[in-house]
Design a protein around this motif. Structure first.
Motif, PDB file in Angstrom:
ATOM      1  N   ASN A   1       0.855  -1.200   0.000  1.00 55.11           N
ATOM      2  CA  ASN A   1       0.000   0.000   0.000  1.00 55.11           C
ATOM      3  C   ASN A   1       0.884   1.241   0.000  1.00 55.11           C
ATOM      4  O   ASN A   1       0.756   2.126   0.846  1.00 55.11           O
ATOM      5  CB  ASN A   1      -0.928  -0.026   1.221  1.00 55.11           C
ATOM      6  N   LEU A   2       1.808   1.307  -0.959  1.00 54.51           N
ATOM      7  CA  LEU A   2       2.771   2.406  -0.979  1.00 54.51           C
ATOM      8  C   LEU A   2       2.138   3.724  -1.403  1.00 54.51           C
ATOM      9  O   LEU A   2       2.574   4.791  -0.957  1.00 54.51           O
ATOM     10  CB  LEU A   2       3.924   2.061  -1.936  1.00 54.51           C
ATOM     11  N   ARG A   3       1.171   3.627  -2.317  1.00 53.65           N
ATOM     12  CA  ARG A   3       0.563   4.818  -2.930  1.00 53.65           C
ATOM     13  C   ARG A   3       1.643   5.645  -3.656  1.00 53.65           C
ATOM     14  O   ARG A   3       2.778   5.212  -3.810  1.00 53.65           O
ATOM     15  CB  ARG A   3      -0.185   5.651  -1.886  1.00 53.65           C
ATOM     16  N   ASP A   4       1.265   6.792  -4.115  1.00 54.03           N
ATOM     17  CA  ASP A   4       2.198   7.601  -4.912  1.00 54.03           C
ATOM     18  C   ASP A   4       3.396   8.051  -4.081  1.00 54.03           C
ATOM     19  O   ASP A   4       4.528   8.122  -4.569  1.00 54.03           O
ATOM     20  CB  ASP A   4       1.469   8.831  -5.491  1.00 54.03           C
ATOM     21  N   GLU A   5       3.154   8.361  -2.801  1.00 57.86           N
ATOM     22  CA  GLU A   5       4.249   8.844  -1.950  1.00 57.86           C
ATOM     23  C   GLU A   5       5.302   7.762  -1.750  1.00 57.86           C
ATOM     24  O   GLU A   5       6.513   8.007  -1.857  1.00 57.86           O
ATOM     25  CB  GLU A   5       3.678   9.281  -0.596  1.00 57.86           C
TER      26      GLU A   5
END
Length: 1838
Positions: free
Chosen positions: A788-792
């Motif tokens: 769940n890294l996402r864009d950041e």
């Protein structure tokens, strides 16, 4: 003393007085609390002792004087409260004490009323309460006895339990393996045991824990708390604590009543009281608590017991397991409280039954340290405790052990033993004086589990009663194993018995031993040393002693010692198996921990050799052998297929063995260790590090999937210095896990691949990993997908890409990234030499692949980047925006936009931009072309854009579109499975432009039909560069096929039309590259059911074909009417070259019709018809004078055969006729034989595989006499039957028969055939007689003159051979020559009618003489004693000229016989008695005695004999008359050889001299030289392998005068320069030379060239052997110049030379000139490029034997042989041993043999090996399959 006393009976006072001393000793060793309780039983306050010792004596004295009832109560109190009472004494005390009146005082029952009153008022309740009170007292005493050996206090509120979630749903039997930590779902939390047991009333509670975790102690403490009205169990309940290991001892069924009152606690009353208690219990089951301790030790799966409540009678005996199962399933006492304790792996039995499940936590470091301090504090060894803690925590193995309380105790015992011995060692005292000593200054502890247990044995043994005699101190600078020897040698006998006891218990699955089961003499030893502990159990209500090992692992280790020191290998092999950490309900339950394989691995280590040898009675080699067995098992396991848990167990075995080589073997087989779904301890990680660090190649890895790893343990991974691949896969791995990896990853110096997938990582964890990974310069792959890294978080990872120079792959998929961020990512890293970018849908997949081999700072010259943007649902405007962005990108090799499913307008927008994209390889648009309009849009790219070379479109699922970029010049369009109709095809052709530059067009799997074929036919002229069109599966009919046949005739570039199934399936058009019209046209209509008129129409159209035509109708059924029409049209097809009718289901009448029609066609070359094999009709351009005919695998009856023969008689000349495999009967064969004289056949007739019998064979053989042109008949009736009739005129005819059973009638017919023939017949019979050969020979009379007979039978050997020869001569006096060689009889009959017999001395009563001139018995096992049978026979042979008894074991008896019989042979001219197998020292000497009487002797062969001086002197007399003398391989004395070589000068007529392999000293050699100088008549001289101490020059000089020399063999002479020059000067003088052998004689390539130059004038040369001579290219060049002049050369052997590839070219030129060549040996000539040599064999029609082995030739050589075979019809053998021919080459050779008829009948023998392919690259299974198809293809060594 009060009360009555009967001296005749034992009473309490009497027993007390008698056993006074024993009881006094027992009471003095009891705790003070026990004495206090006994004192409390004394009535009144008068008993006040002053000290402990006086108390015991005063107590004994008091009761010895008390009345009998008080004394009985005292004795019973001793039995109940005291420990370590011998069984015999306890039994006596219990027996005499009886039922004392003050039992209530003992039981502390406050009962004031009489029993009778209570029974009347409250019988059941009172009995119930009394029993509860008794149980409480029992539980208190039980606890007091149990706590004596404890180090720490046991409190339930300090013991922690992991509570498991319970699933009450009853599942089906599950065989799927599960991890132990997930057997009952995830954890609910951690609570204390006291809290866990709260609320357990009325429920089933399960407490899990490993062996030794204290479950039994905790349950005892629980019982004590209940007895004191404390704890979670209500005090009003009845508490029953049953140890199931005690119940396991019972073998007989018991009732519930007996279980309670005999095996738990007897009641104080009689049966009525017990019944009352039981009735109350059954009425109030909720008032009872049953603790069933040690379910894992019960060894019976109660879950499988079928107990029914209605059937249970609690007073009837039942198996104990039924009672336990009834309690668990609530069939017994429903509502009661049940608590089970067991190991975790056995808790599967409680699935669906348990209400609460808990797992005891292992001790942590704090608890271990607390225990160690307490242990040594109690022993007043505080200093020891400090150092013990340091030692313990320095060993991961000890820490892992100490997490379990019982094993922690063993660890402390070991440490105490070790520290005590250190204290006794002078050199180690200083260590103990340093309070602040570093732990690493303490000498290293034993590292393996086995070493620790060995040390524990030393600790236990040191506690023995004789330990004061052992003064050996421990020097920790050495291995701790070395210091056990003295202890073990002292207690060897006891330890051996103890090991045997442990092993017997393990075999019987027993952990509890009764006293009588333990060998006498080791009970006290085992208890005193601490190996075993004592307990008590009830048997029939009586307490008895039982014993158990201090821990199960101790029993297992002692068992391992027993196994390693026993002589039974099966015990060892059966116990070597890996355990799994996955548990399933189907697992077999066991009492033990399955650690035996670990202990065996550890004991197999070389360091344990001394101890094991000491314990065994055998020598050291026996122990070494058993250790080697364990090592081999580990090695085998390294290469086996194992699950993750078993791999980990194998690593532990390797750790125990402590061998790096075993680790390397495991890593070679499994470079990456996959560990899934298990709990890994620090000890496990240390073991893994040990295994991985053994690798020297840094290619190891670890894959953790779902494994539970403590965060504090992760630091241990940094020890894996050689690990290059690390993977973590589990949702349990999150940010905290990643934070711990910050300090680990940089220490992994070899790390290249890192994966943290399907976990719970967020941007925070990504930041942790990024900071760690940027310090890993060797990293090449990073996989963080499924988080769940996402864009950041993605940004954190991409920021470090530029800092990792070797990075090649990043996977960031399924991280909740946005597409916008992903596209920006592509743009940001586009300058980093990207290889592949993959973005799927909503960024489900985001993978970036880079090229680390290229400099990131250098400009990109050639792109290798692949970009995938999958499942993007774009509109027209979005597509335009994306396409505009993509035009600004650097070059991309592959662009994948699959899954879009766009509208036509969106697709058009993309097509408009495609030419502007910088794509170098291909564009993929799968699932984006949903309509015909979209297809047409995409096809316009082929005409509008020159950058695209291929377009592949498929609309049918799975829909695919691939556009290939490149300017290769060829263009390909594939529209397969696009649902195209004729109308669509017209539009597509228009979109392609006219003319079209397409080279390949695929229109298969559409709906074009015949109309589409017409459109395609009309448009062919627009395809100016087309090579192939595929229109298969388009619903085309025969009409469309006719249209294509017309196109084949009139379209200049169309060369092949392939159709099948009447055009409905395959339609393939192939075109040539130019406008030429001479190329072969091929039309195929396969698998088609063509009607007669359709065949006529089709062939009529093909008549117009102007070039050579091949018509293929294979696999198409042809009816008789169809064949009739075909025959009518074939003569008109003047361009037809080949007609293929294979598998056309042709009937026999149809075949006859076809043959009849073809005989009228004068262009026919060959007709081959078969329903099972290839059927071809070959035509030629010109008129043919003859043709070959083959009809096989038909059912030919008499009528069909007659019609065929009639047709062939009236037809043209036949070259060959093959009627094999047609099931011809005997009558049909006879009819054929009668017709044969009228048939016009030139070469041969093949009747093989027709089921011929002996009579049919005779009919065929009769053609030898009825047909003058039949030259030979070959018949085999055995395996692989065959029948060949050769038709070549000659002076001698041959009949060869194999495997026939010839009766006397058959023999007579055969003799008649011979007598009727005008020409002599040579008969060869093999395996045709079981007996009566003599009768057959007798049948031959003078009418068979000139006939020769050869009979081979396996039984013709030894004495039978001698008898056969004699009988033949007795029965037939016309035999001129007879011999038996090995198992074959050869005889020849007289050729004239001259008188061949005379009377002996005119006496008519005597038998007549025979005309025999030659007799031989060669290599047939004849012994000297057998020759006596021949005496009369030999005397009747006065005309005998030749006698040969070579290669037998005649011995002195045979020599004496020959010496006796030879003088009776006045005309003997040739005598051969060669020896090979054995030598008789005096054989030659005895034989030569008769030689002087042989006045006409000309040929003498004594090869291999022993020639003494006497024999030599005798031989001299016959030398002058000899023409041949063979003394090869003879051994002789110096005087004998000197005499013979000197006497050779007397041989005035000698023509052949053989002296191979003889030894000549200098003087004898000079005599030979002198003799050769004087012998001018020699024609053959054989001097190979002659052993001499000087050079050969003088021998060569002596050969100068041999002008008539024809054969010279001088192998292995090793000539020097001068000798070679001399030989070169001699060769031109020998103009009659026919054979020369100079193997291993020349020394270099120049010598070979000189030899060839010298041989130029030897024009009669036939055989040349120059093998093993270091020859090369120069010699080969000279061959090309010289061989053309050697026109008679037929045998050449140049093997074992280094001819090389260039030399082979010249060698090929030389061989091309040898028209007479029959045999060529090119074995191992230093090159694999022999194709050019093989090609030259096409000019050698007589070649028979070719040897090409050991040259590393491949399939190219085999294919060249296939090409040459038709030109070499005389070939008999080709040896390709040890080459690189694969299955492809072997199958090509097999096919060539099948297609060439002449090769099938090369030899009379039953299919001898033609191709020998031993040691090639053909798999064994395939080799066997090919050999079964054709036995001439051999893959064996012979």
């Amino acid at each position: 003393m009060e009360g009555d006393f009967d001296s005749g009976q034992e009473n309490a006072n009497f027993v007390l007085d008698q056993e006074y001393s024993e009881l006094l000793h027992i009471l003095n060793n009891q705790p003070s609390t026990v004495i206090q309780k006994l004192c409390a039983m004394v009535p009144g306050d008068t008993f006040n002792p002053t000290s402990f010792s006086t108390t015991v004596e005063a107590l004994m004295d008091f009761y010895s004087q008390a009345d009998s009832s008080l004394c009985s109560g005292f004795l019973q109190g001793i039995c109940l409260l005291c420990e370590n009472i011998p069984m015999w004494l306890e039994t006596r005390l219990m027996s005499v004490s009886g039922n004392p009146t003050n039992l209530c005082d003992i039981s502390r029952l406050s009962v004031t009323e009489s029993s009778e009153d209570q029974i009347i008022k409250r019988p059941r309740i009172d009995y119930w309460e009394q029993y509860i009170t008794s149980v409480k007292d029992w539980q208190i005493m039980r606890w007091e006895a149990a706590r004596k050996g404890l180090v720490m206090d046991v409190e339930l509120d300090t013991v922690w339990v992991n509570v498991r979630r319970v699933n009450k749903t009853r599942e089906q039997t599950d065989q799927t393996p599960r991890t132990k930590e997930h057997e009952h779902g995830p954890q609910e939390g951690q609570v204390t045991l006291d809290t866990f047991l709260q609320g357990c009333t009325g429920k089933v509670t399960v407490l899990n824990g490993p062996p030794g975790s204290g479950k039994t102690i905790l349950m005892s403490r629980l019982g004590e708390l209940w007895a004191n009205n404390l704890g979670p169990i209500p005090s009003s309940h009845l508490f029953i604590l049953l140890e199931l290991r005690h119940l396991k001892v019972m073998s007989e069924p018991i009732s519930f009543h007996e279980l309670l009152f005999q095996h738990y606690l007897p009641s104080e009353g009689k049966e009525d009281k017990e019944n009352a208690i039981l009735d109350y219990l059954l009425s109030n089951p909720e008032q009872s608590c049953w603790v069933l301790d040690g379910y894992d030790e019960f060894q019976c799966n109660v879950d499988e017991r079928n107990s029914n409540d209605a059937q249970l009678d609690l007073r009837s005996p039942r198996p104990v397991a039924d009672l336990i199962s009834g309690l668990l399933k609530r069939h017994i006492l429903p509502g009661c409280t049940v608590i089970f304790t067991c190991r975790l792996r056995d808790s599967t039995a409680f699935e669906g039954q348990a209400d609460k499940i808990g797992l005891l936590q292992h001790w942590n470091h704090h608890e271990i340290k607390k225990y160690v301090d307490k242990y040594f504090g109690l022993k007043d060894h505080l200093v020891f405790g400090k150092h013990a803690t340091k030692l313990l925590f320095s060993s991961k193995q000890l820490v892992a052990m100490s997490s379990i309380p019982a094993l922690c105790n063993i660890s402390c015992i070991c440490l105490e033993y070790l520290l005590q011995k250190m204290q006794g060692s002078d050199k180690d005292k200083e260590h103990l004086k340093k309070d602040k000593e570093d732990v690493f200054s303490v000498p290293q502890m034993p590292s393996t589990l086995s070493q620790i247990y060995l040390m524990s044995i030393g600790a236990f043994l040191s506690c023995g009663s004789e330990q004061e005699h052992l003064t050996t101190s421990v020097d920790l600078s050495q291995s701790v194993l070395c210091h056990l020897v003295s202890l073990i040698s002292h207690y060897k006998s006891e330890l051996t018995d103890l090991c045997k006891l442990a092993w017997e218990g393990l075999q019987a699955r027993k952990i509890l031993f009764l006293e009588e089961e333990i060998p006498y003499g080791i009970v006290d030893f085992s208890v005193n040393t601490g190996f075993i502990s004592k307990t008590k159990l009830r048997q029939s209500g009586i307490l008895v002693n039982a014993y158990y090992f201090i821990h199960i692992t101790v029993q297992e280790f002692l068992s391992a010692l027993k196994i390693m020191t026993s002589k039974d290998d099966n015990e060892l092999k059966n116990r070597l198996r890996l355990r799994t950490r996955w548990a399933s309900k189907s697992d077999q339950r066991t009492l033990f921990t399955n650690s035996l394989h670990l202990f065996l691995s550890g004991l197999a280590s070389p360091c344990c050799l001394a101890i094991l040898t000491l314990l065994t009675k055998a020598d050291e080699n026996v122990v070494r052998k058993r250790q080697e067995t364990v090592k081999k098992w580990i090695q085998n396991m390294c290469h086996a297929t194992l699950t993750g848990p078993k791999v980990l167990e194998l690593c532990h075995c390797i750790w125990e063995f402590q061998d790096n080589d075993l680790s390397k073997q495991l890593l070679r087989a499994k470079p990456k260790l996959e560990l899934h779904n298990m709990t890994l301890s620090p000890n496990d990680l240390e073991v893994l590090a040990f295994v991985l660090n053994s690798s020297e190649e840094n290619i190891t890895g670890l894959d953790f999937q779902g494994c539970s790893i403590a965060l504090d343990s992760l630091e241990l991974l940094s020890q894996c210095k050689t690990m290059n691949d690390l993977s973590f896969h589990s949702r349990k791995y999150g940010d905290s896990f990643a934070e711990k990896l910050i300090t680990v990853l940089p220490k992994l110096e070899s790390l290249e691949k890192f994966s943290f997938c399907d976990a719970s990582l967020t941007a925070i964890g990504a930041a942790y990993l990024a900071s760690a990974l940027q310090e890993c310069p060797r990293i090449t792959e990073i996989n963080l997908s499924g988080n769940n890294l996402r864009d950041e978080g993605t940004k954190h990872i991409t920021d470090i890409v530029s800092k990792l120079p070797r990075l090649s792959s990043i996977n960031l998929g399924q991280n909740n990234n946005s597409l916008k961020a992903a596209v920006c990512l592509i743009k940001e890293i586009s300058s980093l030499n990207i290889q592949h970018i993959d973005i799927d849908g909503g960024v489900e997949n985001l993978t970036v692949t880079l090229d680390p081999s290229r400099d990131r700072n250098s400009p990109i010259i050639e792109s290798q980047a692949e970009v995938s943007l999958l499942k993007q649902k774009w509109s027209k405007s979005e597509m335009k925006k994306f396409a505009q962005t993509l035009t600004q990108y650097p070059p991309i090799s592959v662009l994948n936009l699959s899954g879009g499913q766009w509208k036509v307008e969106t697709l058009k927008e993309l097509v408009n931009f495609l030419p502007k994209f910088n794509i170098t390889e291909k564009i993929i648009l799968n699932s984006s072309c949903s309509s015909i309009e979209a297809v047409i849009v995409l096809t316009t790219l082929m005409s509008d854009c020159t950058t695209f070379s291929e377009i592949h479109i498929r609309r049918k699922s799975p829909s695919t579109v691939t556009i290939v970029c490149g300017g290769s010049g060829s263009k390909s369009l594939s529209l397969s499975s696009c649902a195209l109709k004729p109308l669509h095809l017209d539009k597509i052709l228009q979109s392609l432009g006219q003319p079209s530059n397409l080279t390949s067009l695929d229109l298969s799997n559409n709906a074009l039909s015949d109309e589409g074929m017409e459109i395609l036919f009309n448009g062919l002229s627009f395809f100016t560069r087309i090579h192939e069109i595929n229109a298969s599966n388009n619903g085309v009919t025969v009409e469309g096929v006719k249209l294509l046949s017309e196109a084949l005739c009139f379209h200049n570039r169309l060369t092949q039309v392939h159709t099948s199934h009447n055009g409905s399936q395959t339609i393939l058009l192939k075109f040539c590259s130019d406008q030429g019209t001479d190329e072969l046209r091929i039309f195929r209509a396969n698998n088609s059911c063509l009607r007669p008129e359709q065949v006529t129409s089709l062939c009529t159209k093909l008549i117009h074909c102007r070039t050579l035509l091949q018509l293929d109708l294979s696999h198409s059924p042809l009816s008789n009417d169809t064949i009739k029409n075909l025959v009518e049209v074939l003569p008109k097809m003047t361009s037809l070259q080949t007609l293929n009718l294979t598998a056309s289901s042709m009937s026999m009448p149809g075949a006859l019709m076809l043959v009849r029609g073809l005989t009228d066609c004068q262009r026919v070359k060959s007709v081959q018809l078969s329903p099972q094999r290839e059927s071809l009709v070959l035509f030629d351009k010109k008129k043919q004078n003859q043709f070959s005919c083959r009809l096989s695998h038909f059912h030919v009856d008499r009528h069909s055969l007659g019609m065929l023969l009639e047709t062939l008689q009236s037809g043209p000349q036949l070259s060959e006729l093959d009627l094999s495999n047609n099931n011809l009967s005997e009558n049909e064969v006879k009819h054929f034989a009668e017709t044969l004289p009228r048939l016009k056949v030139n070469n041969y007739i093949n009747l093989s595989n027709n089921g011929l019998n002996e009579q049919a064979m005779l009919e065929v053989a009769n053609t030898l006499s009825t047909c003058d042109n039949v030259s030979a008949v070959e018949v085999c009736l055995a395996q692989d039957p065959k029948c060949i009739i050769w038709l070549k005129k000659g002076q001698v005819k041959q009949l060869r028969v194999t495997g026939a059973t010839l009766t006397r009638k058959h023999q007579g017919q055969l003799v008649k055939i011979v007598s009727w023939s005008r020409w002599p017949i040579k008969i060869e019979l093999k395996n045709c007689f079981s007996e009566s050969i003599e009768e057959f020979v007798e049948m031959f009379n003078s009418s068979s003159a000139g006939c020769t007979l050869t009979i081979e039978e396996s039984w013709i050997r030894s004495e039978e051979a001698v008898r056969l020869l004699c009988h033949c001569l007795e029965l037939n006096r016309n035999i001129s020559s007879i011999s038996i060689q090995q198992t074959t009889l050869h005889l020849s009959l007289e050729t004239s009618n001259d008188t061949s017999h005379y009377s002996v001395c005119g006496d008519p009563d005597q038998q007549a003489f025979t005309a025999t001139r030659k007799i031989g018995l060669v290599d047939c096992g004849t012994q000297g004693g057998h020759l006596a049978l021949m005496e009369d026979t030999l005397r009747r042979c006065p005309f005998l000229t030749e006698l040969d008894f070579s290669h037998n074991c005649l011995g002195e008896i045979g020599a004496e016989f020959l010496s006796f019989i030879i003088p009776s042979m006045p005309k003997l001219t040739s005598l051969s008695v060669d020896h090979e197998l054995s030598r008789c020292e005096h054989f030659v000497e005895i034989l030569c005695k008769s030689l002087p009487q042989c006045k006409n002797l000309q040929n003498l062969s004594l090869s291999g004999g022993v020639i003494s001086e006497t024999a030599a002197e005798t031989m001299i007399s016959v030398l002058p008359s000899l023409k041949l003398l063979n003394l090869s391989f003879c051994s002789w004395s110096n005087s004998g050889v000197l005499l013979l070589t000197r006497s050779l000068a007397l041989c005035e007529h000698l023509e052949e001299l053989c002296l191979d392999a003889v030894h000549l000293h200098q003087e004898s050699k000079m005599c030979l030289v002198q003799s050769l100088t004087n012998t001018k008549t020699l024609r053959v001289l054989k001097l190979s392998k002659v052993s001499t101490s000087s050079n050969v020059l003088d021998v060569l000089v002596a050969l100068k005068g041999l002008a008539h020399l024809e054969n010279l063999e001088m192998g292995s002479w090793k000539m020097n320069d001068r000798e070679v020059e001399q030989l070169m000067r001699l060769l031109p003088l020998w103009t009659h030379l026919q054979k020369i052998c100079l193997s291993k004689t020349l020394y270099d390539d120049q010598s070979g060239a000189k030899l060839l130059e010298a041989l130029k004038n030897c024009t009669h040369l036939k055989e040349l052997n120059i093998s093993h001579n270091h020859l090369g290219e120069l010699t080969a060049t000279k061959m090309a110049l010289v061989f053309p002049s050697l026109i008679h050369l037929c045998v050449i052997d140049i093997s074992e030379n280094n001819i090389g590839p260039k030399g082979c070219v010249n060698l090929a030129k030389a061989i091309s000139c040898l028209k007479s060549l029959t045999k060529m040996n090119l074995t191992c000539i230093g090159t694999s490029e022999l194709c050019v040599v093989v090609a030259s064999l096409a000019n050698c029609p007589q070649i028979q034997d070719v040897r090409l082995g050991w040259n590393s030739c491949g399939d190219d050589l085999a294919l060249e042989l296939v090409r040459v075979l038709p030109f070499c019809q005389s070939l008999e053998k080709i040896d390709l041993e040890c080459n690189h021919v694969s299955l492809v080459g072997a199958e090509a050779l097999l096919k060539a043999m099948e297609s060439s008829l002449a090769l099938k009948i090369i030899s009379f023998h039953v299919f001898p090996p033609l191709f020998r392919l031993w040691k090639n690259k053909v798999p064994p299974v395939a080799a066997e399959r090919l050999s079964l198809k054709d036995k001439r293809l051999s893959f064996s060594s012979t």
